[in-house]
Write an enzyme that holds these catalytic residues in place. Structure first.
Site, PDB file in Angstrom:
ATOM      1  CG  ASP A  96      15.229  34.044 -44.349  1.00 14.46           C
ATOM      2  OD1 ASP A  96      15.051  35.171 -43.901  1.00 14.46           O
ATOM      3  OD2 ASP A  96      15.609  33.076 -43.667  1.00 14.46           O
ATOM      4  CG  ASP A 198      17.487  38.074 -41.244  1.00 15.55           C
ATOM      5  OD1 ASP A 198      17.539  37.054 -40.541  1.00 15.55           O
ATOM      6  OD2 ASP A 198      18.421  38.900 -41.306  1.00 15.55           O
ATOM      7  CD  GLU A 255      15.637  36.827 -36.663  1.00 14.28           C
ATOM      8  OE1 GLU A 255      16.371  36.058 -36.048  1.00 14.28           O
ATOM      9  OE2 GLU A 255      16.069  37.659 -37.468  1.00 14.28           O
ATOM     10  CG  HIS A 328      18.871  29.366 -39.159  1.00 18.23           C
ATOM     11  ND1 HIS A 328      17.568  29.815 -39.127  1.00 18.23           N
ATOM     12  CD2 HIS A 328      19.637  30.463 -39.372  1.00 18.23           C
ATOM     13  CE1 HIS A 328      17.556  31.126 -39.324  1.00 18.23           C
ATOM     14  NE2 HIS A 328      18.789  31.538 -39.476  1.00 18.23           N
ATOM     15  CG  ASP A 329      19.800  32.154 -36.014  1.00 20.00           C
ATOM     16  OD1 ASP A 329      20.722  31.864 -36.802  1.00 20.00           O
ATOM     17  OD2 ASP A 329      18.924  33.007 -36.268  1.00 20.00           O
TER      18      ASP A 329
HETATM   19  C1  NOJ Z   1      18.959  36.305 -38.137  1.00 23.41           C
HETATM   20  C2  NOJ Z   1      19.249  35.036 -38.869  1.00 23.41           C
HETATM   21  O1  NOJ Z   1      18.358  34.048 -38.425  1.00 23.41           O
HETATM   22  C3  NOJ Z   1      20.690  34.700 -38.586  1.00 23.41           C
HETATM   23  O2  NOJ Z   1      21.032  33.414 -39.002  1.00 23.41           O
HETATM   24  C4  NOJ Z   1      21.548  35.747 -39.227  1.00 23.41           C
HETATM   25  O3  NOJ Z   1      22.889  35.516 -38.895  1.00 23.41           O
HETATM   26  C5  NOJ Z   1      21.154  37.143 -38.767  1.00 23.41           C
HETATM   27  N1  NOJ Z   1      19.743  37.353 -38.724  1.00 23.41           N
HETATM   28  C6  NOJ Z   1      21.738  38.173 -39.695  1.00 23.41           C
HETATM   29  O4  NOJ Z   1      21.056  38.166 -40.922  1.00 23.41           O
END
Ligand code: NOJ
Length: 550
Positions: A96, A198, A255, A328-329
Protein backbone atom coordinates in the site's frame (compact mmCIF):
# COMPACT_ATOMS: atom_id res chain seq x y z
CA UNK A 1 -4.55 -11.43 -20.37
CA UNK A 2 -2.22 -10.42 -17.56
CA UNK A 3 -1.75 -12.63 -14.50
CA UNK A 4 -3.54 -10.17 -12.25
CA UNK A 5 -6.63 -10.11 -14.49
CA UNK A 6 -7.10 -13.84 -14.01
CA UNK A 7 -6.38 -14.05 -10.30
CA UNK A 8 -8.32 -13.43 -7.11
CA UNK A 9 -6.86 -10.82 -4.77
CA UNK A 10 -7.21 -10.83 -0.99
CA UNK A 11 -7.08 -7.66 1.04
CA UNK A 12 -5.29 -8.52 4.26
CA UNK A 13 -5.41 -6.29 7.34
CA UNK A 14 -2.12 -7.29 9.01
CA UNK A 15 -2.88 -5.82 12.42
CA UNK A 16 -5.82 -8.22 12.76
CA UNK A 17 -4.72 -11.27 10.80
CA UNK A 18 -2.64 -13.50 13.11
CA UNK A 19 -0.45 -12.63 16.07
CA UNK A 20 2.48 -15.05 16.54
CA UNK A 21 4.11 -12.93 19.26
CA UNK A 22 1.38 -12.84 21.92
CA UNK A 23 1.32 -9.02 21.75
CA UNK A 24 -2.31 -8.55 20.68
CA UNK A 25 -1.53 -7.32 17.15
CA UNK A 26 -0.85 -9.31 14.00
CA UNK A 27 2.63 -10.11 12.70
CA UNK A 28 4.26 -10.83 9.34
CA UNK A 29 5.16 -14.30 10.63
CA UNK A 30 1.42 -14.80 11.14
CA UNK A 31 0.86 -14.15 7.45
CA UNK A 32 3.64 -16.58 6.50
CA UNK A 33 1.97 -19.22 8.69
CA UNK A 34 -1.31 -18.81 6.86
CA UNK A 35 -0.11 -18.89 3.26
CA UNK A 36 -1.55 -22.37 2.81
CA UNK A 37 -4.90 -21.02 3.96
CA UNK A 38 -4.72 -18.20 1.41
CA UNK A 39 -3.80 -20.70 -1.30
CA UNK A 40 -6.80 -22.80 -0.36
CA UNK A 41 -8.96 -19.80 -1.28
CA UNK A 42 -7.40 -19.62 -4.74
CA UNK A 43 -5.69 -16.31 -3.96
CA UNK A 44 -2.93 -15.09 -6.31
CA UNK A 45 -2.30 -11.62 -4.89
CA UNK A 46 -2.38 -10.34 -1.33
CA UNK A 47 -2.77 -6.60 -0.80
CA UNK A 48 -1.43 -5.84 2.66
CA UNK A 49 -2.53 -2.56 4.22
CA UNK A 50 0.59 -0.62 5.30
CA UNK A 51 3.24 -2.38 7.40
CA UNK A 52 5.90 0.35 7.30
CA UNK A 53 7.09 2.10 10.45
CA UNK A 54 4.23 4.11 11.87
CA UNK A 55 2.92 5.57 15.13
CA UNK A 56 -0.38 3.87 14.14
CA UNK A 57 -2.64 6.86 14.67
CA UNK A 58 -4.46 5.68 11.56
CA UNK A 59 -3.31 2.05 11.80
CA UNK A 60 -0.36 2.39 9.45
CA UNK A 61 -1.75 5.01 7.06
CA UNK A 62 0.54 7.45 8.88
CA UNK A 63 4.00 6.39 7.74
CA UNK A 64 7.16 7.46 9.54
CA UNK A 65 9.54 5.57 7.22
CA UNK A 66 8.62 4.17 3.81
CA UNK A 67 11.38 1.58 3.70
CA UNK A 68 11.31 0.18 7.22
CA UNK A 69 8.97 -2.40 8.69
CA UNK A 70 7.09 -1.38 11.82
CA UNK A 71 8.62 -3.38 14.71
CA UNK A 72 5.16 -4.52 15.83
CA UNK A 73 4.92 -6.49 12.56
CA UNK A 74 8.44 -7.94 12.69
CA UNK A 75 11.60 -7.27 10.72
CA UNK A 76 12.70 -6.72 7.14
CA UNK A 77 13.98 -10.32 7.21
CA UNK A 78 10.41 -11.47 7.97
CA UNK A 79 9.17 -9.39 5.08
CA UNK A 80 11.79 -10.87 2.72
CA UNK A 81 10.75 -14.32 3.85
CA UNK A 82 7.12 -13.45 3.20
CA UNK A 83 7.96 -12.36 -0.37
CA UNK A 84 9.86 -15.59 -0.96
CA UNK A 85 7.36 -18.00 0.62
CA UNK A 86 4.39 -16.28 -0.95
CA UNK A 87 6.05 -16.71 -4.33
CA UNK A 88 6.39 -20.44 -3.66
CA UNK A 89 2.63 -20.44 -3.08
CA UNK A 90 2.00 -18.62 -6.36
CA UNK A 91 1.00 -15.50 -4.41
CA UNK A 92 2.32 -12.00 -5.16
CA UNK A 93 2.50 -9.46 -2.35
CA UNK A 94 0.93 -6.06 -3.04
CA UNK A 95 1.98 -3.10 -0.91
CA UNK A 96 0.00 0.00 0.00
CA UNK A 97 1.62 3.28 -1.06
CA UNK A 98 0.48 6.11 1.20
CA UNK A 99 1.81 9.05 -0.74
CA UNK A 100 -0.64 11.88 -0.10
CA UNK A 101 0.66 12.35 3.44
CA UNK A 102 3.14 11.01 5.98
CA UNK A 103 3.05 10.70 9.74
CA UNK A 104 3.91 13.85 11.68
CA UNK A 105 6.71 11.69 13.14
CA UNK A 106 8.32 11.19 9.72
CA UNK A 107 11.82 12.79 9.78
CA UNK A 108 10.81 14.81 6.69
CA UNK A 109 8.03 16.49 8.64
CA UNK A 110 10.07 16.80 11.82
CA UNK A 111 12.61 18.77 9.78
CA UNK A 112 10.00 20.70 7.80
CA UNK A 113 8.31 22.11 10.88
CA UNK A 114 11.57 23.47 12.32
CA UNK A 115 11.87 26.56 10.11
CA UNK A 116 10.86 28.21 6.85
CA UNK A 117 14.29 27.76 5.34
CA UNK A 118 15.67 24.28 5.76
CA UNK A 119 16.03 21.59 3.06
CA UNK A 120 12.62 20.12 3.98
CA UNK A 121 10.69 23.39 4.56
CA UNK A 122 8.82 23.05 1.31
CA UNK A 123 8.02 19.32 1.56
CA UNK A 124 4.58 19.91 3.10
CA UNK A 125 1.76 22.41 2.57
CA UNK A 126 2.40 25.42 4.80
CA UNK A 127 0.39 28.65 4.77
CA UNK A 128 0.20 31.81 6.86
CA UNK A 129 -2.80 32.44 9.10
CA UNK A 130 -5.58 34.76 7.99
CA UNK A 131 -5.27 38.29 9.35
CA UNK A 132 -7.31 37.39 12.43
CA UNK A 133 -5.00 34.45 13.15
CA UNK A 134 -7.50 31.82 12.03
CA UNK A 135 -6.79 28.94 9.61
CA UNK A 136 -6.03 29.86 5.98
CA UNK A 137 -9.33 28.34 4.76
CA UNK A 138 -12.52 26.86 6.20
CA UNK A 139 -11.73 23.34 4.95
CA UNK A 140 -12.73 20.39 7.16
CA UNK A 141 -10.51 17.30 7.24
CA UNK A 142 -11.97 13.96 6.24
CA UNK A 143 -11.77 12.70 9.82
CA UNK A 144 -13.46 15.87 11.12
CA UNK A 145 -12.15 19.16 12.53
CA UNK A 146 -10.19 21.80 10.62
CA UNK A 147 -7.84 20.54 7.90
CA UNK A 148 -5.25 23.02 9.19
CA UNK A 149 -3.10 22.81 12.32
CA UNK A 150 -1.01 25.63 13.73
CA UNK A 151 2.73 25.13 14.20
CA UNK A 152 4.14 27.41 16.86
CA UNK A 153 7.72 27.01 15.69
CA UNK A 154 7.10 28.06 12.07
CA UNK A 155 4.26 30.43 12.94
CA UNK A 156 2.30 28.84 10.09
CA UNK A 157 -0.46 26.34 9.53
CA UNK A 158 0.06 22.97 7.80
CA UNK A 159 -2.58 21.15 5.80
CA UNK A 160 -3.81 17.62 6.56
CA UNK A 161 -6.56 16.04 4.48
CA UNK A 162 -6.95 13.37 7.17
CA UNK A 163 -5.84 13.46 10.84
CA UNK A 164 -3.74 16.19 12.46
CA UNK A 165 -0.93 13.61 12.61
CA UNK A 166 -1.06 13.04 8.82
CA UNK A 167 0.43 16.18 7.19
CA UNK A 168 -0.04 16.36 3.39
CA UNK A 169 3.07 16.19 1.26
CA UNK A 170 3.77 18.92 -1.26
CA UNK A 171 3.71 17.10 -4.61
CA UNK A 172 4.50 20.37 -6.40
CA UNK A 173 8.04 19.96 -5.08
CA UNK A 174 9.98 17.62 -7.44
CA UNK A 175 12.26 16.49 -4.60
CA UNK A 176 9.22 15.12 -2.76
CA UNK A 177 8.11 13.20 -5.81
CA UNK A 178 11.59 11.79 -6.34
CA UNK A 179 11.77 10.61 -2.72
CA UNK A 180 8.40 8.87 -3.05
CA UNK A 181 9.30 7.13 -6.32
CA UNK A 182 12.55 5.97 -4.73
CA UNK A 183 10.58 4.39 -1.87
CA UNK A 184 8.25 2.63 -4.31
CA UNK A 185 11.21 1.33 -6.31
CA UNK A 186 12.74 -0.03 -3.11
CA UNK A 187 9.71 -2.34 -2.87
CA UNK A 188 9.82 -3.19 -6.57
CA UNK A 189 13.40 -4.39 -6.03
CA UNK A 190 12.09 -6.59 -3.21
CA UNK A 191 9.70 -8.25 -5.66
CA UNK A 192 6.25 -6.76 -5.00
CA UNK A 193 3.43 -7.88 -7.26
CA UNK A 194 1.83 -4.48 -7.30
CA UNK A 195 0.73 -1.40 -5.44
CA UNK A 196 -2.54 -0.13 -4.09
CA UNK A 197 -2.10 3.63 -4.10
CA UNK A 198 -3.83 5.38 -1.21
CA UNK A 199 -5.98 8.54 -1.37
CA UNK A 200 -4.35 9.52 -4.63
CA UNK A 201 -7.04 11.97 -5.77
CA UNK A 202 -5.87 14.44 -3.12
CA UNK A 203 -2.21 14.85 -4.09
CA UNK A 204 -2.62 17.91 -6.32
CA UNK A 205 -3.70 21.03 -4.47
CA UNK A 206 -5.41 24.00 -6.17
CA UNK A 207 -3.18 26.94 -7.14
CA UNK A 208 -5.26 29.31 -5.04
CA UNK A 209 -6.56 28.32 -1.60
CA UNK A 210 -10.01 29.80 -0.95
CA UNK A 211 -12.86 29.32 1.48
CA UNK A 212 -15.64 27.08 0.19
CA UNK A 213 -19.39 27.35 0.72
CA UNK A 214 -20.04 25.86 4.18
CA UNK A 215 -21.79 22.50 4.37
CA UNK A 216 -21.84 22.17 8.18
CA UNK A 217 -23.11 24.05 11.22
CA UNK A 218 -19.61 25.26 12.13
CA UNK A 219 -19.11 27.05 8.79
CA UNK A 220 -16.67 24.47 7.41
CA UNK A 221 -16.65 22.69 4.06
CA UNK A 222 -15.35 19.20 3.37
CA UNK A 223 -11.81 19.32 1.99
CA UNK A 224 -12.87 16.64 -0.50
CA UNK A 225 -15.00 19.20 -2.33
CA UNK A 226 -12.12 21.68 -2.50
CA UNK A 227 -9.11 19.55 -3.44
CA UNK A 228 -10.13 16.16 -4.86
CA UNK A 229 -9.05 15.53 -8.43
CA UNK A 230 -7.65 19.02 -9.06
CA UNK A 231 -6.79 19.66 -12.74
CA UNK A 232 -3.14 18.91 -13.41
CA UNK A 233 -3.14 15.81 -11.20
CA UNK A 234 -2.69 13.56 -14.23
CA UNK A 235 0.77 15.01 -14.89
CA UNK A 236 1.90 13.67 -11.53
CA UNK A 237 0.20 10.34 -12.04
CA UNK A 238 1.75 9.74 -15.43
CA UNK A 239 5.14 10.65 -14.00
CA UNK A 240 4.55 8.10 -11.22
CA UNK A 241 3.79 5.50 -13.85
CA UNK A 242 6.96 6.25 -15.81
CA UNK A 243 9.17 6.38 -12.74
CA UNK A 244 7.73 3.41 -10.87
CA UNK A 245 5.40 1.02 -12.64
CA UNK A 246 6.55 0.96 -16.27
CA UNK A 247 8.57 -2.04 -17.34
CA UNK A 248 7.64 -4.25 -14.36
CA UNK A 249 5.28 -7.18 -14.23
CA UNK A 250 3.15 -5.62 -11.51
CA UNK A 251 -0.27 -4.03 -11.27
CA UNK A 252 -1.29 -0.71 -9.81
CA UNK A 253 -4.69 0.03 -8.37
CA UNK A 254 -5.55 3.54 -7.30
CA UNK A 255 -7.87 4.44 -4.48
CA UNK A 256 -9.54 7.24 -6.36
CA UNK A 257 -12.70 8.67 -4.94
CA UNK A 258 -14.37 11.17 -7.21
CA UNK A 259 -13.12 10.17 -10.67
CA UNK A 260 -16.05 10.17 -13.10
CA UNK A 261 -16.61 7.68 -15.92
CA UNK A 262 -15.65 10.30 -18.57
CA UNK A 263 -12.27 10.82 -16.95
CA UNK A 264 -11.58 7.13 -16.54
CA UNK A 265 -9.61 6.72 -19.76
CA UNK A 266 -6.93 9.10 -18.47
CA UNK A 267 -6.66 7.20 -15.20
CA UNK A 268 -6.64 3.57 -16.26
CA UNK A 269 -5.94 1.41 -19.27
CA UNK A 270 -3.47 1.72 -22.05
CA UNK A 271 -3.01 5.49 -21.82
CA UNK A 272 -3.95 5.75 -18.19
CA UNK A 273 -1.68 6.07 -15.20
CA UNK A 274 -2.92 2.93 -13.40
CA UNK A 275 -4.13 -0.56 -14.28
CA UNK A 276 -7.20 -0.40 -12.08
CA UNK A 277 -9.05 2.13 -10.00
CA UNK A 278 -11.16 1.58 -6.91
CA UNK A 279 -14.18 3.78 -7.25
CA UNK A 280 -16.80 3.85 -4.59
CA UNK A 281 -20.16 4.58 -6.18
CA UNK A 282 -21.60 1.14 -5.28
CA UNK A 283 -20.39 1.16 -1.68
CA UNK A 284 -21.34 4.79 -1.03
CA UNK A 285 -24.94 4.61 -2.21
CA UNK A 286 -26.13 6.24 0.97
CA UNK A 287 -23.80 9.20 0.61
CA UNK A 288 -24.89 11.23 -2.37
CA UNK A 289 -22.41 13.97 -1.60
CA UNK A 290 -19.81 13.90 1.15
CA UNK A 291 -19.58 10.93 3.43
CA UNK A 292 -21.27 12.11 6.65
CA UNK A 293 -22.47 9.02 8.43
CA UNK A 294 -25.30 10.79 10.23
CA UNK A 295 -27.12 11.63 7.00
CA UNK A 296 -27.39 8.41 5.00
CA UNK A 297 -29.86 8.47 2.10
CA UNK A 298 -32.10 5.49 1.43
CA UNK A 299 -31.26 3.40 -1.62
CA UNK A 300 -32.69 0.40 -3.46
CA UNK A 301 -31.26 -2.57 -5.31
CA UNK A 302 -31.74 -0.77 -8.62
CA UNK A 303 -29.28 1.91 -7.41
CA UNK A 304 -26.69 -0.73 -6.58
CA UNK A 305 -27.24 -2.41 -9.94
CA UNK A 306 -26.90 0.90 -11.76
CA UNK A 307 -23.59 1.67 -10.03
CA UNK A 308 -22.18 -1.78 -10.79
CA UNK A 309 -23.35 -1.78 -14.39
CA UNK A 310 -21.90 1.72 -14.93
CA UNK A 311 -18.52 0.49 -13.73
CA UNK A 312 -18.72 -2.58 -15.94
CA UNK A 313 -19.57 -0.40 -18.94
CA UNK A 314 -16.95 2.25 -18.15
CA UNK A 315 -14.18 -0.34 -17.86
CA UNK A 316 -15.24 -2.32 -20.92
CA UNK A 317 -12.69 -0.47 -23.04
CA UNK A 318 -10.77 1.43 -20.37
CA UNK A 319 -8.62 -0.50 -18.00
CA UNK A 320 -9.85 -3.26 -15.79
CA UNK A 321 -12.28 -3.29 -12.88
CA UNK A 322 -11.25 -4.22 -9.34
CA UNK A 323 -14.43 -5.76 -7.91
CA UNK A 324 -15.02 -5.31 -4.19
CA UNK A 325 -17.85 -5.07 -1.70
CA UNK A 326 -15.84 -4.74 1.50
CA UNK A 327 -12.57 -3.20 2.54
CA UNK A 328 -10.96 -1.96 5.76
CA UNK A 329 -12.89 1.34 5.52
CA UNK A 330 -16.36 -0.02 4.85
CA UNK A 331 -19.04 -1.91 6.78
CA UNK A 332 -19.37 -5.67 6.41
CA UNK A 333 -21.39 -6.44 3.29
CA UNK A 334 -24.00 -8.62 4.98
CA UNK A 335 -25.09 -5.59 7.00
CA UNK A 336 -24.45 -3.03 4.29
CA UNK A 337 -26.41 -4.38 1.33
CA UNK A 338 -29.32 -6.18 3.01
CA UNK A 339 -32.03 -5.12 5.40
CA UNK A 340 -31.73 -5.78 9.14
CA UNK A 341 -32.62 -9.34 10.08
CA UNK A 342 -31.41 -10.91 6.80
CA UNK A 343 -29.75 -14.31 7.23
CA UNK A 344 -26.03 -13.34 7.05
CA UNK A 345 -24.97 -16.65 5.55
CA UNK A 346 -27.37 -16.34 2.63
CA UNK A 347 -26.51 -12.67 2.16
CA UNK A 348 -22.77 -13.43 2.19
CA UNK A 349 -23.25 -16.03 -0.55
CA UNK A 350 -25.19 -13.62 -2.77
CA UNK A 351 -22.38 -11.06 -2.54
CA UNK A 352 -19.75 -13.78 -3.02
CA UNK A 353 -21.35 -14.85 -6.28
CA UNK A 354 -21.41 -11.31 -7.67
CA UNK A 355 -17.87 -10.64 -6.47
CA UNK A 356 -16.52 -13.67 -8.32
CA UNK A 357 -18.56 -13.41 -11.52
CA UNK A 358 -18.53 -9.76 -12.59
CA UNK A 359 -15.90 -8.82 -15.18
CA UNK A 360 -12.73 -7.79 -13.36
CA UNK A 361 -10.39 -8.90 -10.60
CA UNK A 362 -12.19 -9.78 -7.35
CA UNK A 363 -10.75 -8.33 -4.13
CA UNK A 364 -11.94 -10.48 -1.23
CA UNK A 365 -11.54 -8.74 2.12
CA UNK A 366 -10.24 -10.55 5.21
CA UNK A 367 -13.15 -12.13 7.09
CA UNK A 368 -15.60 -11.65 4.22
CA UNK A 369 -15.04 -15.31 3.37
CA UNK A 370 -16.53 -16.21 6.77
CA UNK A 371 -19.64 -14.07 6.34
CA UNK A 372 -18.81 -11.76 9.25
CA UNK A 373 -21.14 -8.89 10.15
CA UNK A 374 -20.69 -5.49 11.81
CA UNK A 375 -19.90 -5.03 15.49
CA UNK A 376 -22.29 -2.93 17.54
CA UNK A 377 -20.47 -1.86 20.67
CA UNK A 378 -22.45 0.10 23.27
CA UNK A 379 -20.48 3.34 23.41
CA UNK A 380 -18.04 5.33 21.30
CA UNK A 381 -15.33 4.67 23.92
CA UNK A 382 -15.29 1.00 22.86
CA UNK A 383 -14.11 1.99 19.35
CA UNK A 384 -10.56 2.48 18.08
CA UNK A 385 -11.01 3.97 14.60
CA UNK A 386 -10.07 7.64 14.41
CA UNK A 387 -12.76 8.38 11.82
CA UNK A 388 -15.48 6.84 14.01
CA UNK A 389 -14.66 9.46 16.65
CA UNK A 390 -14.66 12.23 14.04
CA UNK A 391 -18.00 11.14 12.60
CA UNK A 392 -19.53 10.70 16.07
CA UNK A 393 -18.46 14.20 17.16
CA UNK A 394 -19.69 15.64 13.87
CA UNK A 395 -23.12 14.05 14.41
CA UNK A 396 -23.34 15.49 17.93
CA UNK A 397 -22.26 18.90 16.64
CA UNK A 398 -24.98 18.70 13.98
CA UNK A 399 -27.61 18.19 16.69
CA UNK A 400 -28.05 14.40 16.70
CA UNK A 401 -28.57 12.61 20.04
CA UNK A 402 -25.93 10.24 21.47
CA UNK A 403 -28.17 7.28 20.62
CA UNK A 404 -28.52 8.46 17.02
CA UNK A 405 -24.80 9.13 16.74
CA UNK A 406 -23.83 5.67 18.02
CA UNK A 407 -26.37 4.07 15.64
CA UNK A 408 -24.41 5.67 12.76
CA UNK A 409 -21.19 4.26 14.18
CA UNK A 410 -22.82 0.81 14.30
CA UNK A 411 -23.77 1.13 10.66
CA UNK A 412 -20.55 2.59 9.24
CA UNK A 413 -17.62 2.29 11.66
CA UNK A 414 -14.44 1.06 10.03
CA UNK A 415 -13.76 -1.07 13.12
CA UNK A 416 -16.38 -3.60 11.98
CA UNK A 417 -14.05 -4.64 9.20
CA UNK A 418 -10.99 -4.58 11.45
CA UNK A 419 -11.83 -6.97 14.28
CA UNK A 420 -9.38 -9.88 14.67
CA UNK A 421 -9.56 -12.71 12.16
CA UNK A 422 -11.56 -15.66 13.50
CA UNK A 423 -9.44 -18.76 13.16
CA UNK A 424 -11.14 -21.07 15.68
CA UNK A 425 -13.53 -21.18 18.62
CA UNK A 426 -10.80 -20.83 21.25
CA UNK A 427 -10.15 -17.73 23.32
CA UNK A 428 -9.69 -14.63 21.12
CA UNK A 429 -10.72 -16.75 18.14
CA UNK A 430 -7.16 -18.10 17.92
CA UNK A 431 -5.93 -14.68 16.77
CA UNK A 432 -3.65 -13.99 19.76
CA UNK A 433 -2.52 -15.42 23.05
CA UNK A 434 -2.34 -11.86 24.38
CA UNK A 435 -5.02 -9.20 24.68
CA UNK A 436 -6.35 -8.35 21.21
CA UNK A 437 -5.94 -4.70 20.26
CA UNK A 438 -9.61 -4.68 19.21
CA UNK A 439 -12.20 -7.01 20.71
CA UNK A 440 -13.02 -10.17 18.79
CA UNK A 441 -16.51 -10.25 17.25
CA UNK A 442 -19.13 -11.91 19.52
CA UNK A 443 -19.97 -14.51 16.87
CA UNK A 444 -16.49 -16.06 16.75
CA UNK A 445 -17.47 -19.33 18.43
CA UNK A 446 -19.65 -20.23 15.42
CA UNK A 447 -18.11 -18.23 12.61
CA UNK A 448 -14.48 -19.17 12.35
CA UNK A 449 -12.21 -20.86 9.84
CA UNK A 450 -11.97 -24.18 11.69
CA UNK A 451 -15.73 -24.55 12.11
CA UNK A 452 -16.53 -23.41 8.58
CA UNK A 453 -13.98 -25.77 7.05
CA UNK A 454 -15.96 -28.67 8.52
CA UNK A 455 -19.31 -27.43 7.27
CA UNK A 456 -19.84 -28.12 3.54
CA UNK A 457 -22.56 -25.46 3.43
CA UNK A 458 -20.46 -22.69 5.03
CA UNK A 459 -19.66 -19.34 3.49
CA UNK A 460 -15.98 -20.31 3.48
CA UNK A 461 -16.65 -23.41 1.41
CA UNK A 462 -18.90 -21.39 -0.88
CA UNK A 463 -15.97 -19.09 -1.63
CA UNK A 464 -13.70 -22.07 -2.24
CA UNK A 465 -16.20 -23.60 -4.66
CA UNK A 466 -16.62 -20.33 -6.52
CA UNK A 467 -12.85 -19.91 -6.79
CA UNK A 468 -12.53 -23.37 -8.34
CA UNK A 469 -15.32 -22.62 -10.83
CA UNK A 470 -13.70 -19.31 -11.81
CA UNK A 471 -10.53 -21.19 -12.53
CA UNK A 472 -12.32 -23.77 -14.66
CA UNK A 473 -14.77 -21.58 -16.59
CA UNK A 474 -12.68 -19.05 -18.50
CA UNK A 475 -15.81 -17.22 -19.61
CA UNK A 476 -15.94 -15.84 -16.06
CA UNK A 477 -12.58 -14.14 -16.44
CA UNK A 478 -12.57 -13.40 -20.15
CA UNK A 479 -16.21 -13.01 -21.13
CA UNK A 480 -18.03 -9.76 -21.90
CA UNK A 481 -20.67 -8.50 -19.52
CA UNK A 482 -24.30 -7.77 -20.36
CA UNK A 483 -27.11 -6.97 -17.99
CA UNK A 484 -30.35 -9.00 -17.80
CA UNK A 485 -33.64 -8.34 -15.96
CA UNK A 486 -32.81 -4.63 -15.99
CA UNK A 487 -36.14 -3.59 -14.50
CA UNK A 488 -35.99 -5.90 -11.50
CA UNK A 489 -35.57 -4.32 -8.10
CA UNK A 490 -35.05 -7.74 -6.52
CA UNK A 491 -32.65 -9.64 -8.74
CA UNK A 492 -29.27 -8.62 -10.13
CA UNK A 493 -28.93 -10.70 -13.29
CA UNK A 494 -26.30 -10.67 -16.02
CA UNK A 495 -24.59 -12.76 -18.63
CA UNK A 496 -20.91 -13.24 -19.40
CA UNK A 497 -20.12 -14.41 -22.90
CA UNK A 498 -17.16 -15.28 -25.03
CA UNK A 499 -17.67 -16.94 -28.42
CA UNK A 500 -20.10 -19.78 -27.82
CA UNK A 501 -19.39 -19.94 -24.10
CA UNK A 502 -21.93 -18.25 -21.90
CA UNK A 503 -22.64 -17.88 -18.21
CA UNK A 504 -25.78 -16.45 -16.63
CA UNK A 505 -25.74 -15.21 -13.06
CA UNK A 506 -28.88 -14.60 -11.05
CA UNK A 507 -28.63 -13.07 -7.58
CA UNK A 508 -31.83 -12.61 -5.63
CA UNK A 509 -31.20 -9.84 -3.09
CA UNK A 510 -34.81 -9.98 -1.86
CA UNK A 511 -36.39 -12.06 0.89
CA UNK A 512 -39.07 -13.51 -1.36
CA UNK A 513 -39.33 -15.95 -4.23
CA UNK A 514 -38.90 -14.58 -7.77
CA UNK A 515 -39.96 -16.23 -11.04
CA UNK A 516 -37.34 -16.42 -13.79
CA UNK A 517 -38.10 -16.04 -17.49
CA UNK A 518 -37.23 -19.48 -18.99
CA UNK A 519 -35.71 -17.81 -22.08
CA UNK A 520 -32.93 -16.37 -19.98
CA UNK A 521 -31.64 -19.78 -19.07
CA UNK A 522 -32.47 -21.72 -22.22
CA UNK A 523 -29.79 -24.32 -22.99
CA UNK A 524 -28.05 -23.51 -19.74
CA UNK A 525 -27.16 -25.81 -16.87
CA UNK A 526 -26.98 -25.00 -13.20
CA UNK A 527 -23.33 -24.97 -12.24
CA UNK A 528 -23.91 -23.96 -8.64
CA UNK A 529 -26.77 -22.67 -6.52
CA UNK A 530 -26.67 -21.34 -2.98
CA UNK A 531 -29.73 -23.37 -1.94
CA UNK A 532 -29.83 -27.14 -1.58
CA UNK A 533 -33.10 -27.77 -3.38
CA UNK A 534 -32.84 -25.46 -6.32
CA UNK A 535 -36.16 -25.39 -8.22
CA UNK A 536 -36.11 -24.71 -11.96
CA UNK A 537 -37.70 -21.44 -13.03
CA UNK A 538 -37.75 -19.79 -9.62
CA UNK A 539 -35.28 -18.20 -7.30
CA UNK A 540 -35.81 -18.86 -3.60
CA UNK A 541 -35.42 -15.87 -1.25
CA UNK A 542 -31.73 -14.82 -1.28
CA UNK A 543 -30.84 -17.57 -3.69
CA UNK A 544 -28.06 -17.07 -6.18
CA UNK A 545 -27.39 -19.35 -9.15
CA UNK A 546 -24.70 -19.63 -11.78
CA UNK A 547 -25.70 -21.22 -15.10
CA UNK A 548 -23.22 -22.29 -17.76
CA UNK A 549 -24.12 -23.01 -21.37
CA UNK A 550 -24.49 -26.71 -22.21
C1 NOJ B 1 -7.69 5.59 2.70
C2 NOJ B 1 -7.39 4.39 3.54
O1 NOJ B 1 -8.04 3.28 2.99
C3 NOJ B 1 -7.87 4.72 4.93
O2 NOJ B 1 -7.88 3.60 5.77
C4 NOJ B 1 -7.01 5.82 5.47
O3 NOJ B 1 -7.49 6.21 6.73
C5 NOJ B 1 -7.00 7.02 4.54
N1 NOJ B 1 -6.88 6.68 3.16
C6 NOJ B 1 -5.85 7.93 4.89
O4 NOJ B 1 -4.64 7.36 4.48
Amino acid sequence: MKWWQKTIAYELYPKSFLDTAGQGTGTIRGIIEKLDYLSSLGIGAVWMTPVCRSPMVDNGYDIADYTEIDPSYGTMEDMDELFAKAKEHGIRIVMDLVFNHTSDQNPWFLASKQSRNNPYSDWYIWRDAKEDGSAPTNWRGIFGGSAWTWCEKRQQYYLHTFAVQQPDLNWANPEVRRALYKAANFWIDKGVGGFRVDAITYIRKPDVFEDGTPDAEDGSVSIHDMTANTPGILDYLHEFKREVADGHDIFTVAEANGVSADELQYWVGQDGAFDMLFEFSHVNLEFKGIETWCRPDPWELKDLKKALVNSQTATKDNGWYPIFFENHDKPRCVDHFFKAGTDPKKAAKVIGMVLYTLRGTPFLFQGQELGLGNVKWPSIDCYNDISSYGQYDFAIQEGFSEAEAIACVHAFSRDSARTPMQWNGEENAGFTKGKPWLPVHDDYAVMNVEAEEKDPDSVLNWYRQLAAIRQEETVLTEGDFSELMKESNEVFAYARSKGDQKAVILANFSDHEVTVDPDLIKNMQVKISSVKDHAEGVLAPLETVLYISC
